[in-house]
Design a protein around this motif. Structure first.
Motif, PDB file in Angstrom:
ATOM      1  N   ASN A   1       0.828  -1.206   0.000  1.00  0.00           N
ATOM      2  CA  ASN A   1       0.000   0.000   0.000  1.00  0.00           C
ATOM      3  C   ASN A   1       0.861   1.255   0.000  1.00  0.00           C
ATOM      4  O   ASN A   1       0.432   2.314  -0.476  1.00  0.00           O
ATOM      5  CB  ASN A   1      -0.937  -0.003   1.207  1.00  0.00           C
ATOM      6  CG  ASN A   1      -2.115  -0.943   1.015  1.00  0.00           C
ATOM      7  OD1 ASN A   1      -2.170  -1.693   0.045  1.00  0.00           O
ATOM      8  ND2 ASN A   1      -3.049  -0.931   1.936  1.00  0.00           N
TER       9      ASN A   1
ATOM     10  N   ALA B   1      -1.506  -0.833   7.235  1.00  0.00           N
ATOM     11  CA  ALA B   1      -2.268   0.261   6.646  1.00  0.00           C
ATOM     12  C   ALA B   1      -2.171   1.532   7.483  1.00  0.00           C
ATOM     13  O   ALA B   1      -2.084   2.646   6.952  1.00  0.00           O
ATOM     14  CB  ALA B   1      -3.731  -0.149   6.486  1.00  0.00           C
TER      15      ALA B   1
ATOM     16  N   CYS C   1      -5.196   3.879  -1.658  1.00  0.00           N
ATOM     17  CA  CYS C   1      -4.032   3.622  -0.804  1.00  0.00           C
ATOM     18  C   CYS C   1      -4.325   2.566   0.255  1.00  0.00           C
ATOM     19  O   CYS C   1      -3.396   2.119   0.955  1.00  0.00           O
ATOM     20  CB  CYS C   1      -3.579   4.908  -0.127  1.00  0.00           C
ATOM     21  SG  CYS C   1      -3.055   6.193  -1.265  1.00  0.00           S
TER      22      CYS C   1
END
Length: 248
Positions: free
Chosen positions: A19, A97, A120
């Motif tokens: 990510n 994340a 993202c």
């Protein structure tokens, strides 16, 4: 190190690098802004290699509930262990994340495109046809897990090794480099439709984090689509295990 911790660390690194490369490409005023799909696909291939390298000796580096479910179907992982693996994967995805957001926090502030901010964290189809997107996720995950089964030590699938006694996949002297290249190839060849989640934890965990974090100017987390990158990869992984057991 316990398999739970290994899956947590490996998946965290997978999401941090994977990510992270998306954020570097799509967010405003980054060094890698608008550098393209090739960079994203390469970054994800490297992310898989790094995450798997960290976890392999301790858990076999599934890093993906679809892989874990496939190993259960193949008879080489117990259900109790699978639950532990999936819990580590989900929590690792949460952590990865969150770290991506903290790293790119200033760039989230100056990015106006809400879809880019969501990208993202999780995937979305470029053409919103849900049955087609589901098929693409099934196919992409099959194309990931079936070759992995062909790479690993045959005894781990064919029944010569007891369940849960040897979690390491046994990919030989090249380790997880072929798997990283495989993910790179899937991104280049099959990833242009849905963004190739091919991993429920990699998509659902960060999607939940997107919903929870105070991201400036964010959109909704697209829960109407969220089931596809969860169910599609599970189905693809299950099919890969079934086909391999049939031909092995």
């Amino acid at each position: 190190m316990s398999p739970f911790i290994a899956e947590f660390i490996g998946t965290m690194m997978l999401v941090l690098f994977g990510n992270g490369v998306v954020a570097n490409v799509v967010l405003a005023r980054t060094k890698g802004n608008d550098s393209g799909w090739l960079v994203i696909a390469a970054g994800w291939g490297i992310a898989v290699f790094i995450g798997a390298f960290c976890a392999n000796d301790f858990s076999g580096a599934h890093l993906n509930p679809a892989v874990t479910v496939a190993m259960v179907i193949a008879g080489k992982l117990g259900v109790g262990s699978a639950i532990t693996y999936c819990a580590g994967q989900m929590l690792g995805a949460f952590a990865g994340a969150t770290l991506v957001f903290l790293c790119y926090r200033e760039h989230f502030k100056v990015t106006e495109d809400k879809d880019s901010k969501l990208a993202c964290f999780c995937t979305a189809p470029n053409i919103r046809n849900l049955p087609q997107a589901f098929f693409c996720e099934v196919l992409g995950t099959f194309a990931l897990i079936f070759p992995i089964f062909l790479m690993i030590t045959p005894s781990l699938i064919q029944g010569d090794a007891p369940v849960d006694t040897d979690p390491v996949l046994g990919l030989g002297s090249l380790g997880f480099l072929p798997v990283g290249l495989l993910v790179f190839g899937i991104g280049l060849s099959l990833g242009g439709t849905t963004g190739y989640a091919i991993n429920p934890a990699r998509d659902l965990g960060p999607r939940l984090i997107h919903a929870l974090l105070p991201i400036p100017g964010k959109r909704d987390s697209d829960w109407g689509y969220a089931w596809i990158p969860v169910v599609g990869p599970i189905v693809g992984g299950a099919l890969a295990a079934i086909v391999y057991k049939w031909i092995a």
